[in-house]
Design a protein around this motif. Sequence first.
Motif, PDB file in Angstrom:
ATOM      1  N   ARG A 161      46.377  70.473  -0.765  1.00 47.63           N
ATOM      2  CA  ARG A 161      46.616  69.089  -1.090  1.00 47.63           C
ATOM      3  C   ARG A 161      47.923  68.623  -1.418  1.00 47.63           C
ATOM      4  O   ARG A 161      48.446  67.526  -1.012  1.00 47.63           O
ATOM      5  CB  ARG A 161      45.503  68.562  -1.998  1.00 47.63           C
ATOM      6  CG  ARG A 161      44.235  68.584  -1.325  1.00 47.63           C
ATOM      7  CD  ARG A 161      43.111  68.302  -2.527  1.00 47.63           C
ATOM      8  NE  ARG A 161      41.733  68.106  -2.261  1.00 47.63           N
ATOM      9  CZ  ARG A 161      40.743  67.973  -2.887  1.00 47.63           C
ATOM     10  NH1 ARG A 161      40.883  67.850  -4.248  1.00 47.63           N
ATOM     11  NH2 ARG A 161      39.617  67.861  -2.425  1.00 47.63           N
ATOM     12  N   ASP A 162      48.776  69.157  -2.121  1.00 47.03           N
ATOM     13  CA  ASP A 162      50.026  68.874  -2.738  1.00 47.03           C
ATOM     14  C   ASP A 162      50.996  69.439  -1.619  1.00 47.03           C
ATOM     15  O   ASP A 162      52.173  69.262  -1.787  1.00 47.03           O
ATOM     16  CB  ASP A 162      50.288  69.367  -3.945  1.00 47.03           C
ATOM     17  CG  ASP A 162      49.239  68.935  -5.091  1.00 47.03           C
ATOM     18  OD1 ASP A 162      48.695  67.777  -4.816  1.00 47.03           O
ATOM     19  OD2 ASP A 162      49.105  69.525  -6.255  1.00 47.03           O
ATOM     20  N   GLY A 163      50.881  70.188  -0.758  1.00 47.86           N
ATOM     21  CA  GLY A 163      51.681  70.659   0.085  1.00 47.86           C
ATOM     22  C   GLY A 163      52.671  71.799  -0.714  1.00 47.86           C
ATOM     23  O   GLY A 163      53.791  72.010  -0.294  1.00 47.86           O
ATOM     24  N   ASP A 164      52.001  72.413  -1.452  1.00 46.20           N
ATOM     25  CA  ASP A 164      52.575  73.406  -2.366  1.00 46.20           C
ATOM     26  C   ASP A 164      52.754  74.883  -1.886  1.00 46.20           C
ATOM     27  O   ASP A 164      51.868  75.609  -1.954  1.00 46.20           O
ATOM     28  CB  ASP A 164      51.966  73.610  -3.779  1.00 46.20           C
ATOM     29  CG  ASP A 164      52.644  74.525  -4.774  1.00 46.20           C
ATOM     30  OD1 ASP A 164      53.584  75.194  -4.551  1.00 46.20           O
ATOM     31  OD2 ASP A 164      52.057  74.586  -5.980  1.00 46.20           O
ATOM     32  N   PHE A 165      53.852  75.102  -1.012  1.00 43.20           N
ATOM     33  CA  PHE A 165      53.937  76.347  -0.141  1.00 43.20           C
ATOM     34  C   PHE A 165      53.755  77.578  -1.194  1.00 43.20           C
ATOM     35  O   PHE A 165      53.083  78.615  -0.992  1.00 43.20           O
ATOM     36  CB  PHE A 165      55.109  76.367   0.433  1.00 43.20           C
ATOM     37  CG  PHE A 165      55.240  77.495   1.415  1.00 43.20           C
ATOM     38  CD1 PHE A 165      54.697  77.464   2.397  1.00 43.20           C
ATOM     39  CD2 PHE A 165      56.095  78.586   1.014  1.00 43.20           C
ATOM     40  CE1 PHE A 165      54.768  78.560   3.511  1.00 43.20           C
ATOM     41  CE2 PHE A 165      56.166  79.494   1.946  1.00 43.20           C
ATOM     42  CZ  PHE A 165      55.558  79.735   3.128  1.00 43.20           C
ATOM     43  N   GLU A 166      54.574  77.446  -2.274  1.00 41.66           N
ATOM     44  CA  GLU A 166      54.683  78.466  -3.517  1.00 41.66           C
ATOM     45  C   GLU A 166      53.342  78.877  -3.865  1.00 41.66           C
ATOM     46  O   GLU A 166      52.880  79.879  -4.069  1.00 41.66           O
ATOM     47  CB  GLU A 166      55.601  78.497  -4.406  1.00 41.66           C
ATOM     48  CG  GLU A 166      57.148  78.250  -3.824  1.00 41.66           C
ATOM     49  CD  GLU A 166      57.301  79.829  -3.135  1.00 41.66           C
ATOM     50  OE1 GLU A 166      56.900  80.936  -3.771  1.00 41.66           O
ATOM     51  OE2 GLU A 166      58.155  79.819  -2.072  1.00 41.66           O
ATOM     52  N   GLY A 167      52.628  77.734  -3.906  1.00 41.68           N
ATOM     53  CA  GLY A 167      50.980  77.897  -4.699  1.00 41.68           C
ATOM     54  C   GLY A 167      50.213  78.454  -4.006  1.00 41.68           C
ATOM     55  O   GLY A 167      49.249  79.350  -4.193  1.00 41.68           O
ATOM     56  N   LEU A 168      50.263  78.217  -2.631  1.00 44.34           N
ATOM     57  CA  LEU A 168      49.428  78.871  -1.669  1.00 44.34           C
ATOM     58  C   LEU A 168      49.729  80.253  -1.514  1.00 44.34           C
ATOM     59  O   LEU A 168      48.835  81.099  -1.472  1.00 44.34           O
ATOM     60  CB  LEU A 168      49.800  78.148  -0.046  1.00 44.34           C
ATOM     61  CG  LEU A 168      48.883  76.652   0.078  1.00 44.34           C
ATOM     62  CD1 LEU A 168      49.597  76.146   1.331  1.00 44.34           C
ATOM     63  CD2 LEU A 168      47.467  76.881  -0.156  1.00 44.34           C
ATOM     64  N   LEU A 169      51.210  80.714  -1.571  1.00 48.47           N
ATOM     65  CA  LEU A 169      51.498  82.149  -1.376  1.00 48.47           C
ATOM     66  C   LEU A 169      50.902  82.784  -2.809  1.00 48.47           C
ATOM     67  O   LEU A 169      50.541  84.061  -2.629  1.00 48.47           O
ATOM     68  CB  LEU A 169      52.860  82.274  -1.377  1.00 48.47           C
ATOM     69  CG  LEU A 169      53.513  81.867  -0.098  1.00 48.47           C
ATOM     70  CD1 LEU A 169      55.121  82.081  -0.387  1.00 48.47           C
ATOM     71  CD2 LEU A 169      53.019  82.584   1.166  1.00 48.47           C
ATOM     72  N   ALA A 170      50.595  82.153  -3.638  1.00 48.40           N
ATOM     73  CA  ALA A 170      50.313  83.001  -4.755  1.00 48.40           C
ATOM     74  C   ALA A 170      48.776  83.241  -4.714  1.00 48.40           C
ATOM     75  O   ALA A 170      48.365  84.033  -5.462  1.00 48.40           O
ATOM     76  CB  ALA A 170      50.353  81.923  -6.175  1.00 48.40           C
ATOM     77  N   VAL A 171      47.974  82.690  -3.998  1.00 47.98           N
ATOM     78  CA  VAL A 171      46.660  82.990  -3.806  1.00 47.98           C
ATOM     79  C   VAL A 171      46.261  83.746  -2.687  1.00 47.98           C
ATOM     80  O   VAL A 171      45.049  84.140  -2.342  1.00 47.98           O
ATOM     81  CB  VAL A 171      45.563  81.998  -4.217  1.00 47.98           C
ATOM     82  CG1 VAL A 171      45.685  81.184  -5.317  1.00 47.98           C
ATOM     83  CG2 VAL A 171      45.974  80.522  -2.834  1.00 47.98           C
ATOM     84  N   LEU A 172      47.318  83.780  -1.685  1.00 48.80           N
ATOM     85  CA  LEU A 172      46.864  84.493  -0.394  1.00 48.80           C
ATOM     86  C   LEU A 172      47.513  86.030  -0.495  1.00 48.80           C
ATOM     87  O   LEU A 172      48.549  86.266  -1.060  1.00 48.80           O
ATOM     88  CB  LEU A 172      47.709  83.923   0.699  1.00 48.80           C
ATOM     89  CG  LEU A 172      47.402  82.390   1.066  1.00 48.80           C
ATOM     90  CD1 LEU A 172      48.136  81.604   1.811  1.00 48.80           C
ATOM     91  CD2 LEU A 172      45.884  82.477   1.584  1.00 48.80           C
ATOM     92  N   ASP A 173      46.672  86.915   0.111  1.00 53.87           N
ATOM     93  CA  ASP A 173      47.149  88.279   0.322  1.00 53.87           C
ATOM     94  C   ASP A 173      48.175  88.172   1.302  1.00 53.87           C
ATOM     95  O   ASP A 173      48.137  87.380   2.261  1.00 53.87           O
ATOM     96  CB  ASP A 173      45.852  89.048   0.873  1.00 53.87           C
ATOM     97  CG  ASP A 173      46.210  90.514   0.958  1.00 53.87           C
ATOM     98  OD1 ASP A 173      46.015  91.153  -0.123  1.00 53.87           O
ATOM     99  OD2 ASP A 173      46.914  90.792   2.084  1.00 53.87           O
ATOM    100  N   PRO A 174      49.085  89.146   1.071  1.00 54.82           N
ATOM    101  CA  PRO A 174      50.354  89.281   2.022  1.00 54.82           C
ATOM    102  C   PRO A 174      49.853  89.304   3.561  1.00 54.82           C
ATOM    103  O   PRO A 174      50.573  88.787   4.360  1.00 54.82           O
ATOM    104  CB  PRO A 174      51.357  90.413   1.357  1.00 54.82           C
ATOM    105  CG  PRO A 174      50.863  90.422  -0.098  1.00 54.82           C
ATOM    106  CD  PRO A 174      49.566  90.239  -0.037  1.00 54.82           C
ATOM    107  N   ASP A 175      48.934  89.975   3.704  1.00 55.18           N
ATOM    108  CA  ASP A 175      48.304  90.199   5.003  1.00 55.18           C
ATOM    109  C   ASP A 175      46.992  89.546   5.461  1.00 55.18           C
ATOM    110  O   ASP A 175      46.348  89.779   6.252  1.00 55.18           O
ATOM    111  CB  ASP A 175      47.994  91.572   5.318  1.00 55.18           C
ATOM    112  CG  ASP A 175      49.101  92.797   4.984  1.00 55.18           C
ATOM    113  OD1 ASP A 175      50.162  92.403   5.498  1.00 55.18           O
ATOM    114  OD2 ASP A 175      48.917  93.677   4.331  1.00 55.18           O
TER     115      ASP A 175
END
Length: 280
Positions: free
Chosen positions: A184-198
């Motif tokens: 919702r916030d367009g927080d790219f780094e926040g998304l990376l924090a909860v996504l597995d690298p693969d």
Amino acid sequence: MTTDNDFLAERFETYRGHLRAVAYRMLGSAAEAEDAVQEAWVRLSRSGAGQVTNLGGWLTTVVGRVCLDMLRSRRTRGEEPLDSRLPAPSEEPDPAQRALLADSVGLALLVVLDTLSPAERLAFVLHDMFGVPFEEIAGILGRTPASARQLASRARRRVRGAEAPEADLARQRRVVDAFLAAARDGDFEGLLAVLDPDVEARTESGVNSGAARVAAGAVSFAHLARVARPALIDGVTGLAVFADGRVAQVLAFTFVADRITEIDIVTDPSRLAELAVEEV
């Protein structure tokens, strides 16, 4: 003197244990598994497939088709497998059934597998348990590889959801809330924090792989994130978008160690109708 049929029978016997294991996981019944394996032999002996290079793969495909037909027939008649229960202490199972019950497939898992559709069960069993490529599974089902992958993923979520304790649901909710807030916030780094690298994000039209690409995709759809709500998707925490009181879109997640490893984005009405969606 050894005949061609004798040689073929010898080759078949080297795969019998594997085929029985496949059929048992598909059918949940030792007796029906034996019937499926025997039918595979009948088809092999009539096919002239003695020169098949990958006989194991050919036979696995045949057993898969036989089991799929048996599951569909069973569902149509509303029947239960004859030996789907654990024998009571006073009962003595035959050696084949005893071996099957003692292997890595627990009865609890078989109960969960019985809740899947025949196509979901075949895709999950063949791919997740035996490593059969989705291209081959698609041929058995008469669908595309992408569709076969989606069936296996949906089955995987149901299996994991059925086994997840409440504590796991709470952990899932925290991850989903963090994903939703970041989207919702367009927080790219926040998304990376909860996504597995693969991580893989799948739609009906294709697959997006890798945390950076999936995060970028989530940021670009921030407008949808603003109307998405947490929901249980087949018993696993995910997101749903509602329109006019109906589910219009679903994001179904697979979690490993507090990271999102798979996202299935479902918009097709027929697929949405097959999902159990409960807003939480």
